[in-house]
Design a protein around this motif. Structure first.
Motif, mmCIF file in Angstrom:
data_model
loop_
_atom_site.group_PDB
_atom_site.id
_atom_site.type_symbol
_atom_site.label_atom_id
_atom_site.label_comp_id
_atom_site.label_asym_id
_atom_site.label_seq_id
_atom_site.Cartn_x
_atom_site.Cartn_y
_atom_site.Cartn_z
ATOM 1 N N GLY A 58 -4.877 29.974 4.649
ATOM 2 C CA GLY A 58 -4.379 30.684 3.550
ATOM 3 C C GLY A 58 -5.073 30.917 2.296
ATOM 4 O O GLY A 58 -5.305 32.012 1.667
ATOM 5 N N ALA A 59 -5.634 29.774 1.790
ATOM 6 C CA ALA A 59 -6.318 29.715 0.756
ATOM 7 C C ALA A 59 -7.821 30.528 0.695
ATOM 8 O O ALA A 59 -7.930 31.308 -0.051
ATOM 9 C CB ALA A 59 -6.654 28.251 0.326
ATOM 10 N N GLY A 60 -8.215 30.409 1.928
ATOM 11 C CA GLY A 60 -9.566 31.464 2.200
ATOM 12 C C GLY A 60 -9.215 32.905 2.103
ATOM 13 O O GLY A 60 -9.898 33.818 1.772
ATOM 14 N N ALA A 61 -7.923 33.287 2.896
ATOM 15 C CA ALA A 61 -7.695 34.563 2.890
ATOM 16 C C ALA A 61 -7.410 35.055 1.105
ATOM 17 O O ALA A 61 -7.971 36.242 1.193
ATOM 18 C CB ALA A 61 -6.370 34.984 3.893
ATOM 19 N N LEU A 62 -6.748 34.300 0.524
ATOM 20 C CA LEU A 62 -6.498 34.770 -0.755
ATOM 21 C C LEU A 62 -7.886 34.887 -1.610
ATOM 22 O O LEU A 62 -7.992 35.822 -2.432
ATOM 23 C CB LEU A 62 -5.496 33.728 -1.399
ATOM 24 C CG LEU A 62 -4.191 33.683 -1.256
ATOM 25 C CD1 LEU A 62 -3.494 32.451 -1.943
ATOM 26 C CD2 LEU A 62 -3.685 35.002 -1.962
ATOM 27 N N TYR A 63 -8.677 33.942 -1.255
ATOM 28 C CA TYR A 63 -10.103 34.031 -2.168
ATOM 29 C C TYR A 63 -10.883 35.353 -1.778
ATOM 30 O O TYR A 63 -11.423 35.798 -2.615
ATOM 31 C CB TYR A 63 -10.838 32.592 -1.622
ATOM 32 C CG TYR A 63 -12.032 32.347 -2.623
ATOM 33 C CD1 TYR A 63 -11.957 31.841 -3.798
ATOM 34 C CD2 TYR A 63 -13.269 33.025 -2.201
ATOM 35 C CE1 TYR A 63 -12.894 31.492 -4.268
ATOM 36 C CE2 TYR A 63 -14.327 32.487 -2.822
ATOM 37 C CZ TYR A 63 -14.368 31.867 -4.078
ATOM 38 O OH TYR A 63 -15.355 31.570 -4.841
ATOM 39 N N LEU A 64 -10.611 35.625 -0.463
ATOM 40 C CA LEU A 64 -11.670 36.689 0.146
ATOM 41 C C LEU A 64 -10.953 37.935 -0.692
ATOM 42 O O LEU A 64 -11.889 38.871 -0.922
ATOM 43 C CB LEU A 64 -11.566 36.756 1.543
ATOM 44 C CG LEU A 64 -12.223 37.693 2.338
ATOM 45 C CD1 LEU A 64 -13.836 37.534 2.097
ATOM 46 C CD2 LEU A 64 -12.060 37.757 3.865
ATOM 47 N N ALA A 77 -9.345 37.924 -3.276
ATOM 48 C CA ALA A 77 -9.556 38.070 -5.012
ATOM 49 C C ALA A 77 -11.119 38.417 -5.432
ATOM 50 O O ALA A 77 -11.303 39.126 -6.142
ATOM 51 C CB ALA A 77 -8.831 37.013 -5.468
ATOM 52 N N ARG A 78 -11.775 37.437 -4.591
ATOM 53 C CA ARG A 78 -13.265 37.738 -4.838
ATOM 54 C C ARG A 78 -14.055 38.399 -4.321
ATOM 55 O O ARG A 78 -15.097 38.916 -4.651
ATOM 56 C CB ARG A 78 -13.657 36.274 -4.927
ATOM 57 C CG ARG A 78 -12.970 35.231 -5.878
ATOM 58 C CD ARG A 78 -13.214 35.082 -7.131
ATOM 59 N NE ARG A 78 -14.762 34.967 -7.745
ATOM 60 C CZ ARG A 78 -15.136 34.079 -7.962
ATOM 61 N NH1 ARG A 78 -14.692 32.698 -7.822
ATOM 62 N NH2 ARG A 78 -16.407 33.899 -8.157
ATOM 63 N N GLY A 79 -13.734 38.994 -3.141
ATOM 64 C CA GLY A 79 -14.555 39.877 -2.106
ATOM 65 C C GLY A 79 -15.830 38.974 -1.595
ATOM 66 O O GLY A 79 -16.286 39.613 -0.738
ATOM 67 N N VAL A 80 -15.801 37.639 -1.686
ATOM 68 C CA VAL A 80 -16.613 36.928 -1.041
ATOM 69 C C VAL A 80 -15.946 35.812 -0.100
ATOM 70 O O VAL A 80 -14.828 35.330 -0.535
ATOM 71 C CB VAL A 80 -17.797 36.252 -1.696
ATOM 72 C CG1 VAL A 80 -19.087 37.284 -2.148
ATOM 73 C CG2 VAL A 80 -17.093 35.718 -3.049
ATOM 74 N N GLU A 81 -16.528 35.075 0.984
ATOM 75 C CA GLU A 81 -15.861 34.459 1.824
ATOM 76 C C GLU A 81 -16.255 33.005 1.083
ATOM 77 O O GLU A 81 -17.193 32.667 0.958
ATOM 78 C CB GLU A 81 -16.502 34.571 3.183
ATOM 79 C CG GLU A 81 -15.702 33.425 4.267
ATOM 80 C CD GLU A 81 -16.159 33.628 5.667
ATOM 81 O OE1 GLU A 81 -16.867 32.932 5.820
ATOM 82 O OE2 GLU A 81 -15.473 34.411 6.315
ATOM 83 N N GLY A 82 -14.894 32.477 0.866
ATOM 84 C CA GLY A 82 -15.085 31.134 0.016
ATOM 85 C C GLY A 82 -15.073 29.757 0.863
ATOM 86 O O GLY A 82 -15.944 29.063 1.040
ATOM 87 N N MET A 83 -14.071 29.772 2.072
ATOM 88 C CA MET A 83 -13.882 28.946 3.048
ATOM 89 C C MET A 83 -14.181 29.657 4.378
ATOM 90 O O MET A 83 -13.649 30.787 4.778
ATOM 91 C CB MET A 83 -12.783 28.293 2.781
ATOM 92 C CG MET A 83 -12.872 27.339 1.812
ATOM 93 S SD MET A 83 -11.326 26.647 1.239
ATOM 94 C CE MET A 83 -10.954 27.912 0.140
ATOM 95 N N GLY A 84 -14.703 29.165 5.413
ATOM 96 C CA GLY A 84 -14.757 29.674 6.759
ATOM 97 C C GLY A 84 -13.889 28.688 7.639
ATOM 98 O O GLY A 84 -13.181 28.065 7.289
ATOM 99 N N PHE A 85 -13.975 29.312 8.928
ATOM 100 C CA PHE A 85 -13.236 28.512 9.968
ATOM 101 C C PHE A 85 -13.633 26.983 9.999
ATOM 102 O O PHE A 85 -12.574 26.389 10.557
ATOM 103 C CB PHE A 85 -13.311 29.287 11.212
ATOM 104 C CG PHE A 85 -12.191 30.514 11.432
ATOM 105 C CD1 PHE A 85 -10.674 30.302 11.602
ATOM 106 C CD2 PHE A 85 -12.382 31.821 11.454
ATOM 107 C CE1 PHE A 85 -9.659 30.960 11.856
ATOM 108 C CE2 PHE A 85 -11.522 32.630 11.291
ATOM 109 C CZ PHE A 85 -10.112 32.364 11.519
ATOM 110 N N GLY A 86 -14.952 26.934 9.718
ATOM 111 C CA GLY A 86 -15.067 25.479 9.726
ATOM 112 C C GLY A 86 -14.207 24.397 8.913
ATOM 113 O O GLY A 86 -13.965 23.405 9.383
#
Ligand SMILES: [Zn+2]
Length: 305
Positions: free
Chosen positions: A185-191, A193-202
């Motif tokens: 969820g946090a990764g999806a929100l970050y993506l 908001a910022r347009g860059v991937e902050g967290m991946g599936f790893g």
């Protein structure tokens, strides 16, 4: 603590640390960890067994390959000592118990993931998935004692040995689910908001593994502590880039201090956005802190509230 046993556990830790170094180098490059034998990453010459003794060989060879004399990363030494220290700490805190074994296995996987993420920005499935499975298996041997066990024993009473195992397993599964979905969820929100991937599936799989080992409460503790540590690291990086660029602007472009500071601040913000911050390092580090002293911390926190 028995002194002879402590020495034996430390030596065992060094051997496992040596194997961990092989995993850290090979897994992200998709090379088997068993075959072929270790070779120098620079000149590919085989490393003889007498040059492969943990810690000692690194010092005897003064951190260089025997053949090509190129530097061998101090990471080899650090990982061996950290693994040995971890095993000893688990034994010191928990004695010769299954809990100590669980703690050592958890720490072993976390060390592998932390160093792999720091070096390659990758969290290989070959570590996170077996880690998740082991976390679930350990919940059947060592109780996780989390929210499910807190709320359900009244329903499952009289508590037999099978029911504590079931509750503990449910705690591990809930922890894994909460950890994974929180990061997803946090990764999806970050993506968004910022347009860059902050967290991946790893990171998602890493937190599923952590959740299976520590349960829901400590998983949430881990995520908050890691976010705090990551933010502090980001702030520190931003400030150091800013200071360095301000100085350079004053020296090279002869700008006024105020003008240099303003321009350096804008460019430092852009630089930070493109700097890959290995969040797995913070998640992994804080997961270990959570496992070792998270409950004590939460207890103090509730009392303070
Ligand atoms: Zn070499």
């Amino acid at each position: 603590m028995d002194p002879q046993l402590s020495v034996a556990i430390f030596a065992l830790g060094l051997a496992f640390g040596s194997f961990l170094n092989v995993c850290i180098y090979r897994l992200p490059r998709r090379i088997s960890v068993i075959h072929p034998r270790s070779s120098c990453p620079h000149c590919q010459s085989l490393i003889r067994s007498y040059d492969n003794v943990p810690v000692l060989s690194w010092f005897l060879l003064r951190g260089r390959c025997r053949h090509c004399r190129k530097a061998i990363s101090p990471r080899y030494l650090v990982v061996e000592l950290l693994t040995a220290g971890l095993f000893l700490l688990c034994y010191g805190q928990l004695g010769l118990t299954l809990s100590a074994l669980k703690c050592s296995v958890f720490g072993f996987f976390l060390l592998a993931l932390i160093f792999t993420d720091a070096e390659t920005q990758l969290l290989p499935d070959k570590l996170t998935i077996p880690g998740l499975v082991l976390g679930l298996v350990f919940s059947l041997i060592v109780p996780v004692n989390d929210v499910v066990s807190l709320f359900l024993p009244a329903l499952a009473s009289p508590v037999s040995s099978t029911s504590w195992r079931l509750l503990s397993f449910l705690d591990a599964v809930t922890g894994a689910a909460v950890g994974a979905s929180f990061i997803y969820g946090a990764g999806a929100l970050y993506l968004r908001a910022r347009g860059v991937e902050g967290m991946g599936f790893g990171d998602v799989k890493l937190m599923a593994m952590v959740g299976a080992f520590v349960g829901v409460r400590l998983t949430i503790f881990t995520i908050f502590a890691a976010s705090l540590a990551g933010s502090l690291f980001g702030l520190w990086t931003l400030l150091s880039i800013w200071i360095k660029r301000t100085r350079r602007r004053i020296l090279r472009h002869h700008e006024s201090r105020r003008e240099a500071q303003r321009r350096a601040w804008a460019s430092a913000g852009i630089a930070l956005r493109h700097l890959p911050i290995p969040f797995g390092v913070f998640l992994g580090g804080m997961a270990m802190v959570a496992f070792l002293c998270g409950n004590r911390f939460l207890h103090l926190y509730w009392r303070w509230l």
